[in-house]
Design a protein around this motif. Structure first.
Motif, mmCIF file in Angstrom:
data_model
loop_
_atom_site.group_PDB
_atom_site.id
_atom_site.type_symbol
_atom_site.label_atom_id
_atom_site.label_comp_id
_atom_site.label_asym_id
_atom_site.label_seq_id
_atom_site.Cartn_x
_atom_site.Cartn_y
_atom_site.Cartn_z
ATOM 1 N N LEU A 1 0.842 -1.191 0.000
ATOM 2 C CA LEU A 1 0.000 0.000 0.000
ATOM 3 C C LEU A 1 0.880 1.246 0.000
ATOM 4 O O LEU A 1 1.740 1.403 0.870
ATOM 5 C CB LEU A 1 -0.891 -0.026 1.255
ATOM 6 N N ARG A 2 0.621 2.142 -0.979
ATOM 7 C CA ARG A 2 1.487 3.306 -1.172
ATOM 8 C C ARG A 2 1.072 4.451 -0.222
ATOM 9 O O ARG A 2 0.911 5.592 -0.677
ATOM 10 C CB ARG A 2 1.386 3.717 -2.638
ATOM 11 N N GLY A 3 0.914 4.148 1.050
ATOM 12 C CA GLY A 3 0.602 5.180 2.046
ATOM 13 C C GLY A 3 -0.564 6.053 1.623
ATOM 14 O O GLY A 3 -1.617 5.551 1.219
ATOM 15 N N GLN A 4 -0.359 7.334 1.717
ATOM 16 C CA GLN A 4 -1.421 8.305 1.439
ATOM 17 C C GLN A 4 -1.863 8.290 -0.038
ATOM 18 O O GLN A 4 -2.921 8.790 -0.373
ATOM 19 C CB GLN A 4 -0.947 9.709 1.836
ATOM 20 N N ASN A 5 -1.046 7.668 -0.922
ATOM 21 C CA ASN A 5 -1.418 7.526 -2.343
ATOM 22 C C ASN A 5 -2.306 6.303 -2.571
ATOM 23 O O ASN A 5 -2.741 6.073 -3.713
ATOM 24 C CB ASN A 5 -0.192 7.337 -3.232
ATOM 25 N N LEU A 6 -2.491 5.486 -1.535
ATOM 26 C CA LEU A 6 -3.208 4.215 -1.693
ATOM 27 C C LEU A 6 -2.584 3.450 -2.860
ATOM 28 O O LEU A 6 -1.390 3.192 -2.847
ATOM 29 C CB LEU A 6 -4.712 4.474 -1.919
ATOM 30 N N LEU A 7 -3.370 3.100 -3.878
ATOM 31 C CA LEU A 7 -2.792 2.426 -5.039
ATOM 32 C C LEU A 7 -2.821 3.339 -6.257
ATOM 33 O O LEU A 7 -2.587 2.899 -7.382
ATOM 34 C CB LEU A 7 -3.544 1.122 -5.329
ATOM 35 N N GLY A 8 -3.138 4.621 -6.020
ATOM 36 C CA GLY A 8 -3.211 5.566 -7.134
ATOM 37 C C GLY A 8 -1.967 6.427 -7.208
ATOM 38 O O GLY A 8 -0.926 6.088 -6.637
ATOM 39 N N TYR A 9 -2.090 7.555 -7.904
ATOM 40 C CA TYR A 9 -0.900 8.350 -8.178
ATOM 41 C C TYR A 9 -0.992 9.773 -7.621
ATOM 42 O O TYR A 9 -0.281 10.658 -8.053
ATOM 43 C CB TYR A 9 -0.613 8.339 -9.689
ATOM 44 N N ARG A 10 -1.924 10.010 -6.668
ATOM 45 C CA ARG A 10 -1.959 11.313 -6.004
ATOM 46 C C ARG A 10 -2.209 11.095 -4.506
ATOM 47 O O ARG A 10 -2.442 9.966 -4.068
ATOM 48 C CB ARG A 10 -3.067 12.186 -6.612
ATOM 49 N N HIS A 11 -2.157 12.163 -3.755
ATOM 50 C CA HIS A 11 -2.472 12.057 -2.333
ATOM 51 C C HIS A 11 -3.986 12.100 -2.137
ATOM 52 O O HIS A 11 -4.673 12.878 -2.797
ATOM 53 C CB HIS A 11 -1.804 13.190 -1.549
ATOM 54 N N TYR A 12 -4.480 11.248 -1.242
ATOM 55 C CA TYR A 12 -5.909 11.218 -0.953
ATOM 56 C C TYR A 12 -6.173 11.799 0.421
ATOM 57 O O TYR A 12 -5.339 11.709 1.330
ATOM 58 C CB TYR A 12 -6.447 9.779 -1.041
ATOM 59 N N GLU A 13 -7.338 12.346 0.535
ATOM 60 C CA GLU A 13 -7.773 12.889 1.827
ATOM 61 C C GLU A 13 -7.977 11.714 2.792
ATOM 62 O O GLU A 13 -8.296 10.591 2.381
ATOM 63 C CB GLU A 13 -9.071 13.683 1.564
ATOM 64 N N ASP A 14 -7.776 11.970 4.080
ATOM 65 C CA ASP A 14 -7.682 10.887 5.062
ATOM 66 C C ASP A 14 -8.878 9.934 5.086
ATOM 67 O O ASP A 14 -8.717 8.725 5.288
ATOM 68 C CB ASP A 14 -7.461 11.473 6.466
ATOM 69 N N MET A 15 -10.085 10.460 4.867
ATOM 70 C CA MET A 15 -11.239 9.576 4.950
ATOM 71 C C MET A 15 -11.240 8.539 3.823
ATOM 72 O O MET A 15 -11.691 7.403 4.024
ATOM 73 C CB MET A 15 -12.538 10.381 4.915
ATOM 74 N N VAL A 16 -10.710 8.930 2.661
ATOM 75 C CA VAL A 16 -10.608 7.965 1.561
ATOM 76 C C VAL A 16 -9.630 6.863 1.943
ATOM 77 O O VAL A 16 -9.859 5.666 1.686
ATOM 78 C CB VAL A 16 -10.163 8.668 0.252
#
Lengths: 498, 498
Positions: free
Chosen positions: B84-99
């Motif tokens: 799991l790419r931390g705050q990027n989850l499996l995508g390519y940007r930072h996600y807000e904490d609830m996501v």
């Protein structure tokens, strides 16, 4: 404390192409790498012996002695090293002592420095005369332990064998692991044991194949135990049934108490050279990337494929499991010889015979000889019942003396026979070629003047194949339209998979 | 003393096919191996996350959540593990904490046990929330150190980072070496240092790729230093840009003070399964067998080939040496980020821009963001002059806070947008698919009902290719004569290369 320098033997010019591409590399594909190999800082360069001699005259129409002289000229600063099958030299039978002496003398004269002398059965008597001959001409005699695993093979046994080799005058000891069976712990234990028993200044060279994927770790452990020199192949000629990559060894030791002192720029040029050459010989390569089966089956990969093709030839391809179960029994009956050329073929073929015709109903001539002592002694006792069968079938007596002691002087006879051959140039080296490969030598000597031939593909062939192979790939996917001229009329034909 | 048992994480179902065959393996090519994987005795089975999610919806028309549920069902006794790419989850940007929380919650609900949480820049703030979310749902939160080499990266620094991860509640520490840069001595030093600093009972998992040929030795040294779990891939899915072979690890430890307790019979069946599958995906494989260049160039192989194709696209394929020389400067200006996805692409593309258009004449949006702190903090200070250029070009302010702190709540907006898509099933997991891959998700959701597609070749295709490719090889050598029936008449046609 400054790190201890580990010597490296580069095997790209001999064992690497023997293991990866059936020993088919032509000299002309090696010469451009020699200057860099000569300056890279290796302890030695293995470049001759093993199967290279056979391959030179059988497939490449190349005089192996000329190859040796070329290496000597191109690598004036390097120790050249060869693999020598003890009393068998590079052939497949035992030779009388004077032939062994002649071979060693001529090899030294033509430029060889380090002779790694081994015997497939680890019988020191089969190595003694070759080692004495090497010492007589003032070259480096390396005594060899062939590593194998069996209920009888122990660390203590290998340490004892090292002592016998040292007593015979070995200047160094090679621990030779031709089946990639040497695991890290025994690598450590054997090297440490030899050093502790015979002194820390005994030079130990460790040779591992990479087939099982584990032996770079074994080299690390051997180095920690005190090994002085290890064998590797430049990365573009490494891995699979070959050897661990030279550059990986260098990287492995960075920051540790050990170093290699190799010149990385030279290594990268050597790598790039062979990266360009290797694809030419692709058709000779095996697909094996890593194979750990041998740890459980005890059957080397090459031996397994041999047995499979023998079975298929008899329409019994489905009986491989039975043969695999038979191998350990045959091996035990023979006294647990290491399974390497030629013992692997001898044991494997007998196992096939046992399954197809009943156990020991028919012995091969070679297996009978093995049982009767004509290849020398193994670590274990041979099964007396099977020895009796061998005696009954062949009428030959079991022997206990050194096999070569039974041989009559043969040099003059070999000279006479060689002299009768078309193309014989009167040299001792031609006599030796005839002595070792009597059925191949006549053809080679007769055609030698035509010069070496390269069995690798040309860049043009590789390119053409890449193109047509990708065409072929496309042909599978969908329709292709051709223009076809037939009887003067042009037609358009569309081809598609049915 | 009985040997210490080393846990093993099998990566065949995730990183192995991601590294070897561009993450293209279909679930149907894995299911038959799952029973054996479940009983082999692994510490965990890495089977999800990384690029698998992207690949599932982009190439395989496969719902990644269904894949996860299938694994859960087929491997009831195993710890399932994901990357799991931390705050990027499996995508390519930072996600807000609830996501981030939603994603972790749904992953746990669908069967995930061990979350290996990492950040490309090793910025603990980018890992903190994901790890807290994992702990909140009672699963295993593994904090990750991305290993790289730079003038600023030291053993002490890695030990300190491990402490930060433990403070954040990490149940174990992963030492992750995605570029096969981890040499034996630093492997030993880092693992030993973490154990000595934070206690011998801190669990350490070591993940190495095999590209440089040296990292099985690194695993050995890590184990000697106290590592608890190591990552490997079954041999038929190993080596090259992938991982060290599982069976070789087992063989490596035999006779040492360590053991694995893996069931070798199960391993061999797993091996045979994937040995049959791997050829289907051959077209996705790279030719790299071993490559030690990265030790001198510091440039991962994938990054190099990216830069080469960018240059070629600009008709500047001959300028790769200049770009390679530019990379270390750009990397230093950016504060020495580890070169992994996405930092490797960001730094590499900027190096290409610098060479083609002049140094920092044009910044990519991503590189400007990196310089302005929008990806987080690196170990080194960023070059203030280049930060100023980034600010001037983009009008964005440099930030020092955690990037995700700047984000507004976005879950409700994502739900609304996903709800408008064809094929949306109303689930949170569909919202997450849309959130992570907004441009790919619409097509996937619309076509999901058609079911998974397998991009590997069928046995029939492989056979047809083998045949036509060997035909093609022959066609190059010389003329071939065909009988051709056309319009009812039979003709003989000879074909030869022009």
């Amino acid at each position: 404390m400054s790190p201890r320098t580990i010597g490296v033997t580069e095997v790209a010019l001999r064992d690497a192409h023997q293991s990866l591409m059936a020993t088919r590399m032509a000299l002309e594909d090696m010469v451009d790498a020699c200057a860099d190999i000569d300056r890279a800082g290796y302890w030695s360069v293995e470049c001759w012996g093993g199967a290279t001699y056979d391959s030179c005259i059988r497939f490449l129409n190349e005089d192996p002695w000329q190859r040796l002289r070329t290496f000597r000229e191109l690598m004036p600063n390097s120790r050249l090293q060869m693999l020598l099958r003890g009393q068998n030299l590079l052939g497949y039978r035992h030779y009388e002592d004077m032939v062994v002496e002649k071979f060693v003398e001529k090899s030294a004269e033509n430029g060889m420095d380090v002779f790694r002398v081994f015997d497939a059965l680890n019988d020191p008597r089969n190595m003694a005369h070759a080692m004495a001959a090497v010492k007589k001409v003032g070259k480096h005699a390396q005594g060899t332990i062939c590593y194998t695993i069996s209920p009888l093979h122990t660390t203590e046994g290998y340490i004892k064998l090292a002592g016998q080799l040292l007593d015979m005058g070995a200047e160094s000891i090679a621990l030779k692991d031709m089946a990639a069976l040497l695991q890290p712990q025994p690598a450590y234990d054997i090297v440490r044991g030899i050093k502790e028993t015979y002194g820390e200044d005994v030079q130990i060279n460790v040779h591992c194949h990479s087939t099982t994927g584990v032996t770079l770790v074994s080299l690390m452990k051997a180095i920690e135990a005190g090994a002085d020199v290890v064998d590797t192949a430049i990365s573009s000629m490494s891995l699979g049934p070959g050897h661990n990559p030279t550059e990986s060894l260098v990287a492995m030791l960075e920051g540790t108490d050990y170093t290699t002192d190799l010149d990385m720029d030279a290594l990268l040029r050597i790598r790039d050279h062979f990266a360009a050459v290797r694809p030419k010989y692709k058709e000779f390569e095996s697909a094996t990337l890593v194979d750990t089966d041998i740890f459980s089956s005890q059957i080397p990969g090459g031996m397994l494929s041999n047995m499979e093709s023998q079975l298929r030839a008899q329409g019994a391809g489905d009986r491989i499991r039975e043969v695999m179960a038979e191998v350990p029994l045959v091996k035990a009956d023979a006294g647990h010889p290491p399974l390497v050329t030629p013992s692997s073929q001898i044991v494997g073929t007998q196992a096939v015979f046992n399954v197809l015709m009943g156990r020991y109903k028919v012995l091969t001539g070679e297996f009978a000889d093995l049982m009767l002592g004509y290849y020398g002694e193994c670590l274990g006792e041979r099964n007396p019942e099977v020895v009796e069968i061998a005696h009954a079938q062949t009428k030959k007596e079991p022997i206990t003396e050194r096999p070569a002691d039974l041989l009559e002087p043969e040099w003059d006879k070999l000279v006479a026979e060689a002299s009768a051959l078309d193309g014989f140039d009167g040299s001792d080296t031609d006599v030796l070629t005839y002595a070792m490969f009597p059925s191949v030598a006549p053809g080679f000597l007769a055609s030698r003047d035509e010069g070496p031939k390269n069995v690798g593909k040309t860049p043009e062939q590789l390119k053409a194949e890449a193109t047509s192979s990708s065409d072929a790939g496309r042909a599978v996917q969908g329709p292709i339209t051709y223009k076809v001229s037939l009887g003067g009329r042009e037609n358009t034909v569309t081809v598609e998979r049915a």
